[in-house]
Scaffold this active site. Structure first.
Site, short mmCIF file in Angstrom:
data_model
loop_
_atom_site.label_atom_id
_atom_site.label_comp_id
_atom_site.label_asym_id
_atom_site.label_seq_id
_atom_site.Cartn_x
_atom_site.Cartn_y
_atom_site.Cartn_z
N SER A 1 0.82 -1.22 0.00
CA SER A 1 0.00 0.00 0.00
C SER A 1 0.85 1.27 0.00
CB SER A 1 -0.94 0.00 1.20
OG SER A 1 -0.19 -0.10 2.40
N ASP B 1 -3.53 6.28 12.06
CA ASP B 1 -2.71 5.51 11.12
C ASP B 1 -1.37 6.25 10.95
OD1 ASP B 1 -1.40 4.51 8.88
OD2 ASP B 1 -3.21 4.31 7.67
N HIS C 1 0.70 5.18 6.77
CA HIS C 1 0.46 5.77 5.45
C HIS C 1 0.61 7.30 5.48
CE1 HIS C 1 -1.55 1.78 5.42
NE2 HIS C 1 -0.94 1.73 4.24
#
Ligand SMILES: *[C@@H]1O[C@H](CO)[C@@H](O)[C@H](O)[C@H]1NC(C)=O
Ligand SMILES: *[C@@H]1O[C@H](CO)[C@@H](O)[C@H](O)[C@H]1NC(C)=O
Ligand SMILES: *[C@@H]1O[C@H](CO)[C@@H](O)[C@H](O)[C@H]1NC(C)=O
Ligand SMILES: *[C@@H]1O[C@H](CO)[C@@H](O)[C@H](O)[C@H]1NC(C)=O
Ligand SMILES: *[C@@H]1O[C@H](CO)[C@@H](O)[C@H](O)[C@H]1NC(C)=O
Length: 421
Positions: free
Chosen positions: A153, A397, A400
């Site tokens: 990702s 998070d 990311h």
């Protein structure tokens, strides 16, 4: 528990039962996954893998006559060694609202991030300046060609950043983006060019290969399986690989010797560095066999750091990247030690490479950027509980990155290495 970097098979154990340590770890992982859901598959990367004493090796080789090069970075200028400078005249390189391709996990402003400062930093190498990103040059170079990002990702984030950097000069009717399973393809019709992303978090075949449902705690990678995914990469003119975070589940990693179809029985457990080295060597062999060094280029992006524990930067308030709006100032900051041993494996494998692989060493420059993560400002797949809402740190998070943001710089470095190696 000191991991061993040797590739001796003496450290290979037959995996007959789960050790209590692994069991506890798995129980914890399952617990956290149940708690947090989608996109938290990568957060277990902070287990300390020890601090190898050997220095990091040199991966920056000078290769002659690389395809696509139109100039050179001044000799002696390491573009990855530098500092962040405030630059609100040229940053951000595009507006979040102007790039429809950013997935909702990365659109921080849309999801209520109150500050914007993270968008205005420019990377300034100590020894020279980066050329400005030229979308026309990039697209002209890709005419009739395929550029492909392969990995997890984080690589998808870099892929989307690249599409955002390019799409504004293409009219609406002449571009499209489509996803089918593991493959996402952005097409620039008038250029007959595609920029693609292929999901393969370990590069090798694994039990986490489903592009949508891949929250597997007990990860397993199949030895010698690079062609399973590699056949989809054939014909790419520019390849950009990454793989790192998914390996970080503990000190050891499970490798399947047989096939997934035969059932999961022939498994060995090796130190994570050894498993990672195996994947890197498979990648190198695939590249040597399938890529033409006179016409194509291969890039490898180093480990993307996360900011899970504020104690790492000397703040003992039990925080993480949540509510961080400034970067880490200490130029020697390196974060948790776990990445050093992996960086060392990358260095060793690349040093022996006969194929010119351009190394995009983003680890150190990203280490400073605790402010650039998506934190709580992203689409949540599962409804948050009142307990979570009361404590945002618990669901931030810190893996990311918001777009526009840090990953645009990774692409400026890719641009630099492509045209001015
Ligand atoms: C990556 O860049 C950092 C910062 O310049 C440097 O300290 C490190 O040695 C580099 N790693 C490799 C493998 O080249
Ligand atoms: C960008 O690249 C194109 C094509 O090579 C070139 O014509 C143009 O002058 C470049 N623009 C800048 C600002 O350098
Ligand atoms: C378009 O690009 C592909 C490679 O991606 C090439 O095989 C094909 O010949 C090109 N078609 C045209 C019309 O240029
Ligand atoms: C999606 O990919 C599969 C093979 O990976 C292929 O069989 C199928 O035709 C593709 N679907 C579309 C809509 O392109
Ligand atoms: C966020 O950080 C500021 C200082 O930078 C602090 O005053 C504030 O209390 C923090 N908010 C939360 C919710 O932690």
């Amino acid at each position: 528990m000191k991991p061993h970097l040797s590739s001796s098979s003496s450290s290979v154990l037959r995996q007959a039962r789960l050790s209590p340590y692994v069991f506890t770890l798995l129980a914890f992982i399952v617990f956290v996954i149940v708690l947090y859901g989608e996109d938290f598959n990568c957060i277990f990367g902070q287990l300390d893998l020890g601090n190898p004493a050997r220095p990091i090796s040199r991966t920056e080789k000078k290769w002659e006559n690389l395809p696509f090069s139109i100039g050179e970075t001044p000799k002696g200028c390491d573009v990855f060694s530098g500092k962040w400078v405030w630059d609100d005249s040229t940053r951000p390189l595009y507006e979040e609202a102007d790039c429809p391709y950013i997935q909702p996990q990365l659109t921080c402003q849309e999801h209520g991030r109150p500050d914007k400062n993270y968008q205005y930093w420019r990377w300034q190498p100590h020894g020279c300046s980066l050329p400005s990103f030229n979308a026309t040059l990039m697209l002209e170079t890709l005419r009739g060609k395929r550029m492909m990002f392969v990995g997890d990702s984080l690589n998808r984030g870099q892929y989307v950043s690249m599409v955002c950097l390019l799409h504004s000069i293409i009219p609406e009717h002449a571009k499209s983006m489509k996803t089918n399973g593991s493959l996402t393809v952005f097409t620039a019709k008038d250029y007959n060019a595609t920029i693609e992303f292929y999901w393969a978090p370990f590069l090798l075949e694994s039990n986490s290969d489903d592009a949508v449902i891949h929250r597997i705690s007990d990860r397993l990678v199949r030895k010698g399986s690079i062609n399973k995914h590699g056949r989809h990469w054939k014909g790419a003119d520019i390849l950009v690989f990454n793989t790192y975070l998914w390996w970080m589940t503990g000190l050891r990693f499970k490798i399947l010797q047989g096939s997934f179809e035969d059932g999961v029985k022939d498994i060995v457990e090796v130190p994570t560095e050894e498993a990672y080295r195996m994947a890197m060597k498979s990648m190198m062999r695939w590249i040597k066999k399938n890529m033409d060094r006179k016409k194509t280029r291969v890039f490898f992006t180093s480990m993307s750091p996360s900011h899970q524990k504020s104690i790492d930067w000397g703040d003992d308030s039990n925080g993480n990247c949540y509510n961080q709006t400034t970067m880490i100032e200490d130029p020697t900051y390196w974060g948790t030690d776990s990445r050093k041993s992996i960086m060392q494996v990358i260095g060793e494998v690349f040093d022996k490479s006969k194929f010119p692989i351009s190394f995009i060493n983003i680890t150190q420059l990203s280490n400073y950027r605790r402010d650039a993560h998506t934190s709580i400002y992203k689409k949540q797949w599962n409804p948050l509980t009142p307990e979570q809402l009361a404590n945002p740190i618990s669901y931030a998070d810190c893996v990311h990155w918001c777009l526009p943001g840090l990953q645009d710089t990774w692409n400026e470095l890719l641009f630099t290495k492509l045209f001015y190696p």
